[in-house]
Design an enzyme around this catalytic site. Sequence first.
Site, PDB file in Angstrom:
ATOM      1  N   LYS A 145       1.456  -2.751   6.775  1.00  0.00           N
ATOM      2  CA  LYS A 145       1.802  -2.703   5.352  1.00  0.00           C
ATOM      3  C   LYS A 145       3.299  -2.467   5.140  1.00  0.00           C
ATOM      4  O   LYS A 145       3.857  -2.883   4.126  1.00  0.00           O
ATOM      5  CB  LYS A 145       0.936  -1.663   4.627  1.00  0.00           C
ATOM      6  CG  LYS A 145      -0.542  -2.075   4.509  1.00  0.00           C
ATOM      7  CD  LYS A 145      -0.708  -3.337   3.637  1.00  0.00           C
ATOM      8  CE  LYS A 145      -2.155  -3.753   3.453  1.00  0.00           C
ATOM      9  NZ  LYS A 145      -2.291  -4.958   2.599  1.00  0.00           N
ATOM     10  N   TYR A 187      -2.403  -0.124  10.604  1.00  0.00           N
ATOM     11  CA  TYR A 187      -2.485  -0.481   9.185  1.00  0.00           C
ATOM     12  C   TYR A 187      -1.158  -0.159   8.496  1.00  0.00           C
ATOM     13  O   TYR A 187      -0.619  -0.981   7.741  1.00  0.00           O
ATOM     14  CB  TYR A 187      -3.640   0.279   8.519  1.00  0.00           C
ATOM     15  CG  TYR A 187      -3.854  -0.061   7.062  1.00  0.00           C
ATOM     16  CD1 TYR A 187      -4.472  -1.256   6.686  1.00  0.00           C
ATOM     17  CD2 TYR A 187      -3.442   0.802   6.049  1.00  0.00           C
ATOM     18  CE1 TYR A 187      -4.671  -1.583   5.349  1.00  0.00           C
ATOM     19  CE2 TYR A 187      -3.637   0.487   4.708  1.00  0.00           C
ATOM     20  CZ  TYR A 187      -4.251  -0.704   4.362  1.00  0.00           C
ATOM     21  OH  TYR A 187      -4.436  -1.022   3.038  1.00  0.00           O
ATOM     22  N   SER A 222       0.857  -1.200   0.000  1.00  0.00           N
ATOM     23  CA  SER A 222       0.000   0.000   0.000  1.00  0.00           C
ATOM     24  C   SER A 222       0.889   1.244   0.000  1.00  0.00           C
ATOM     25  O   SER A 222       2.068   1.160   0.359  1.00  0.00           O
ATOM     26  CB  SER A 222      -0.862  -0.011   1.265  1.00  0.00           C
ATOM     27  OG  SER A 222      -1.518   1.221   1.447  1.00  0.00           O
TER      28      SER A 222
HETATM   29  P1  NAD Z   1     -12.027  -5.151   0.644  1.00  0.00           P
HETATM   30  O1  NAD Z   1     -12.332  -4.910   2.087  1.00  0.00           O
HETATM   31  O2  NAD Z   1     -12.993  -4.668  -0.370  1.00  0.00           O
HETATM   32  O3  NAD Z   1     -11.753  -6.706   0.408  1.00  0.00           O
HETATM   33  C1  NAD Z   1     -10.951  -7.427   1.293  1.00  0.00           C
HETATM   34  C2  NAD Z   1     -11.371  -8.871   1.289  1.00  0.00           C
HETATM   35  O4  NAD Z   1     -10.520  -9.567   2.233  1.00  0.00           O
HETATM   36  C3  NAD Z   1     -12.810  -9.079   1.759  1.00  0.00           C
HETATM   37  O5  NAD Z   1     -13.501  -9.893   0.834  1.00  0.00           O
HETATM   38  C4  NAD Z   1     -12.676  -9.756   3.111  1.00  0.00           C
HETATM   39  O6  NAD Z   1     -13.723 -10.666   3.415  1.00  0.00           O
HETATM   40  C5  NAD Z   1     -11.329 -10.473   2.958  1.00  0.00           C
HETATM   41  N1  NAD Z   1     -10.712 -10.783   4.251  1.00  0.00           N
HETATM   42  C6  NAD Z   1     -10.639  -9.984   5.350  1.00  0.00           C
HETATM   43  N2  NAD Z   1     -10.040 -10.637   6.356  1.00  0.00           N
HETATM   44  C7  NAD Z   1      -9.718 -11.859   5.891  1.00  0.00           C
HETATM   45  C8  NAD Z   1      -9.094 -12.988   6.467  1.00  0.00           C
HETATM   46  N3  NAD Z   1      -8.689 -12.993   7.766  1.00  0.00           N
HETATM   47  N4  NAD Z   1      -8.904 -14.088   5.708  1.00  0.00           N
HETATM   48  C9  NAD Z   1      -9.323 -14.109   4.426  1.00  0.00           C
HETATM   49  N5  NAD Z   1      -9.939 -13.083   3.832  1.00  0.00           N
HETATM   50  C10 NAD Z   1     -10.136 -11.957   4.555  1.00  0.00           C
HETATM   51  O7  NAD Z   1     -10.575  -4.505   0.418  1.00  0.00           O
HETATM   52  P2  NAD Z   1      -9.797  -4.079  -0.916  1.00  0.00           P
HETATM   53  O8  NAD Z   1      -9.882  -2.609  -1.027  1.00  0.00           O
HETATM   54  O9  NAD Z   1     -10.180  -4.945  -2.062  1.00  0.00           O
HETATM   55  O10 NAD Z   1      -8.306  -4.408  -0.436  1.00  0.00           O
HETATM   56  C11 NAD Z   1      -7.595  -5.561  -0.862  1.00  0.00           C
HETATM   57  C12 NAD Z   1      -6.154  -5.401  -0.425  1.00  0.00           C
HETATM   58  O11 NAD Z   1      -5.625  -4.194  -0.973  1.00  0.00           O
HETATM   59  C13 NAD Z   1      -5.957  -5.286   1.094  1.00  0.00           C
HETATM   60  O12 NAD Z   1      -4.763  -5.928   1.473  1.00  0.00           O
HETATM   61  C14 NAD Z   1      -5.831  -3.788   1.299  1.00  0.00           C
HETATM   62  O13 NAD Z   1      -5.131  -3.483   2.488  1.00  0.00           O
HETATM   63  C15 NAD Z   1      -5.062  -3.405   0.063  1.00  0.00           C
HETATM   64  N6  NAD Z   1      -5.161  -2.005  -0.319  1.00  0.00           N
HETATM   65  C16 NAD Z   1      -6.354  -1.419  -0.561  1.00  0.00           C
HETATM   66  C17 NAD Z   1      -6.401  -0.074  -0.914  1.00  0.00           C
HETATM   67  C18 NAD Z   1      -7.689   0.647  -1.199  1.00  0.00           C
HETATM   68  O14 NAD Z   1      -7.650   1.872  -1.343  1.00  0.00           O
HETATM   69  N7  NAD Z   1      -8.827  -0.024  -1.312  1.00  0.00           N
HETATM   70  C19 NAD Z   1      -5.218   0.659  -1.015  1.00  0.00           C
HETATM   71  C20 NAD Z   1      -3.998   0.022  -0.753  1.00  0.00           C
HETATM   72  C21 NAD Z   1      -3.987  -1.314  -0.414  1.00  0.00           C
END
Ligand code: NAD
Length: 265
Positions: free
Chosen positions: A164, A160, A147
Site C-alpha cells: 500500500k 500489505y 490505505s
Molecule cells: P474485499 O475483500 O471485500 O473485496 C476485494 C475484491 O477484490 C473481492 O471481490 C475480490 O474478489 C477482488 N480481487 C481480489 N484479488 C483480485 C485480483 N487479482 N483481480 C481482480 N479482483 C481481485 O475488500 P475491500 O475491503 O472491499 O477492499 C477493497 C480495497 O480497499 C482493497 O484494495 C483493500 O486493500 C482496500 N482497503 C480496505 C480496507 C478495509 O478496512 N476493508 C481498508 C483500507 C484499504
Amino acid sequence: MGRVSGRSCIVTGAARGIGRAIGEALLDEGALVCFADINGDQARSVAAANSERAERNGGRATWADVDVTSRDAVRAMIEKTVAEFGRLDVKFNNAGVNKPMNFLDVTEDNWNFVMGVNGLGCLIGMQEAARQMIAQGGGGKIVNTASIASRQGFDNVAPYCASKWAVVSLTQSGARDLAKHDITVTGFAPGVVATEMWEQVDEDLMRIGASAKPGEAMEAFSADILRGRVATPADITGTTTFLASRDSDYMTGQIVMIDGGMTLV
Ligand code: NAD
C-alpha cells in the site's frame, strides 16, 4: 444531473465491499460502470442487480472477469468496456488482498501474492488505462485505493503495508508521467472498513495467535478512531465519486485519507 453523468468508469475488485459501493455510487450519479473482479460470476450478478439503478440515472452497468495481475486480462477488460461504452474516462484500481502473517514468518509466497495483486496489479491497471486514454486523445482519471497501511507499517501485515506504500508512490510517479496527457492520478486511503476483507483478516489474526476471539483484533485496531466507529463502504463513496468527477480536476498525485481520523498525516 450527476457529477459523473455519462462518464465511462471501470472499478476493479467490484464484486463486493468497497469496490461494489464505489461502482454503485457512480451509477447513482449517471455514470457507465464496469464492475470488474477475479470473481467474474459475482461481478456479473452485481452488474445485473444494478441495471435498474443504472437506467434510472441515465447510465449503464456491465461487468468483466479480470485478474488484475494479468496484463492480457486487464487489456481484455478495457477492450470490453470500450466496446460497450465507447471510451474510458475513469479507472479505479481498487482490487486488493491481505493475508496476515507474523513478521518473522512472512514468506516469499506471502510477499509475492500480496505485492502482486496490490502493487503490480495497480501498476498494470494504471498503464493499460492510460494507454487507452492516450489512444482516445488524452484526458482521464486514474484513482488508486491506498490505505492507512500506506502511511504506517503495522505488525502482522508487513507485505500489505509495503504494497500500500507502493500504491502511494505509483500514484505520485503516474501523476508526474501522465500529466502531459491531461490524465490525473489520485488515491484515497480508508482506515478500517467493515467488509469481508476485514472478517477474513480478523480470522487470520486469530489463526496466527495475534488475537484471542472473533472481533477482538478489529476492536483493538479501531480503538483510536476519532470519529468513534469503523467505516462502512458508504463512508468512502462521497470522496470516490468526487475523485471521478470534474470537481477534482485540479488534484493530482495526492492521496485523500478517509479513516475517521486514525492517522493524522
Ligand atoms: P474485499 O475483500 O471485500 O473485496 C476485494 C475484491 O477484490 C473481492 O471481490 C475480490 O474478489 C477482488 N480481487 C481480489 N484479488 C483480485 C485480483 N487479482 N483481480 C481482480 N479482483 C481481485 O475488500 P475491500 O475491503 O472491499 O477492499 C477493497 C480495497 O480497499 C482493497 O484494495 C483493500 O486493500 C482496500 N482497503 C480496505 C480496507 C478495509 O478496512 N476493508 C481498508 C483500507 C484499504
